[in-house]
Design an enzyme around this catalytic site. Sequence first.
Site, short mmCIF file in Angstrom:
data_model
loop_
_atom_site.label_atom_id
_atom_site.label_comp_id
_atom_site.label_asym_id
_atom_site.label_seq_id
_atom_site.Cartn_x
_atom_site.Cartn_y
_atom_site.Cartn_z
N ASP A 45 0.82 -1.21 0.00
CA ASP A 45 0.00 0.00 0.00
C ASP A 45 0.86 1.27 0.00
O ASP A 45 1.76 1.42 0.84
CB ASP A 45 -0.90 -0.03 1.25
CG ASP A 45 -1.83 1.15 1.31
OD1 ASP A 45 -2.81 1.15 0.55
OD2 ASP A 45 -1.57 2.07 2.11
N HIS A 51 5.27 4.98 6.72
CA HIS A 51 6.38 4.21 7.29
C HIS A 51 7.72 4.91 7.04
O HIS A 51 8.51 5.09 7.97
CB HIS A 51 6.39 2.81 6.67
CG HIS A 51 7.56 1.98 7.06
ND1 HIS A 51 7.54 1.12 8.13
CD2 HIS A 51 8.79 1.86 6.51
CE1 HIS A 51 8.73 0.52 8.24
NE2 HIS A 51 9.49 0.95 7.25
N GLU A 52 7.96 5.32 5.82
CA GLU A 52 9.24 5.96 5.49
C GLU A 52 9.38 7.32 6.18
O GLU A 52 10.47 7.67 6.64
CB GLU A 52 9.41 6.09 3.97
CG GLU A 52 9.44 4.77 3.22
CD GLU A 52 10.48 3.77 3.69
OE1 GLU A 52 11.50 4.16 4.30
OE2 GLU A 52 10.27 2.55 3.47
N HIS A 82 10.70 6.85 9.59
CA HIS A 82 12.17 6.77 9.71
C HIS A 82 12.78 8.15 9.86
O HIS A 82 13.69 8.35 10.68
CB HIS A 82 12.78 6.07 8.50
CG HIS A 82 12.54 4.59 8.46
ND1 HIS A 82 12.78 3.76 9.52
CD2 HIS A 82 12.08 3.80 7.46
CE1 HIS A 82 12.49 2.51 9.18
NE2 HIS A 82 12.05 2.51 7.95
N ASP A 107 13.06 0.28 11.89
CA ASP A 107 12.22 -0.85 11.50
C ASP A 107 12.03 -1.75 12.71
O ASP A 107 12.93 -1.88 13.54
CB ASP A 107 12.90 -1.66 10.38
CG ASP A 107 12.71 -1.02 9.03
OD1 ASP A 107 13.67 -1.05 8.24
OD2 ASP A 107 11.62 -0.51 8.74
#
Length: 187
Positions: A116, A123-124, A127, A133
């Site tokens: 997705d 998510h990125e 970071h 992670d």
Amino acid sequence: MHVRTLTGGLAAACLVTLSLTGGPAAAASAGPADAPLAARVLTYDAAGAAEFRSAVDRGAAIWNASVDSVELRPVAAGQRANIRVLADNGWPRALPTTLGNGTVYIGRQAVSQGYDTIRISSHELGHILGLPDRKPGPCSSLMSGSSAGTACTNPYPNTAEKAEVEGNFGGALAERTPAVRAGLVMD
């Protein structure tokens, strides 16, 4: 944004209380009861995100609704962004330089495998906000990344992930120092 309002209200109440005992100088510094604390603003440039631009905007909006100590905004024309977001044909990844700064790649390889785009973006960006992670992990953990599988479309950070970002940026929810190290984060 709820913590900023609550904390701002508490601070204002304390100042009003102090003004009753400390005289007019203390009263002058009291602000509105619902005055929010300032979030650290980070700008992002999604001009190079190609077909993923709306997913990047959605990922930023998710973080903005999830934490109080940092706000992600599109960069203004002519300004330099804290975060550069690019589309490429590889795997999604982030290259943080310092806390709140770096480059995100929304890789088409993962998208073609069925992951997705909004989850990838959120998510990125996580970071860049200092999160590592957490693999393997369940779908309920945003930072579990690809280990949650292609059926997982959850783009929202869980409570622990939110608290960690708050702590990284000096928010009221956590009292820890940032643990970001410059370098490549692969997913």
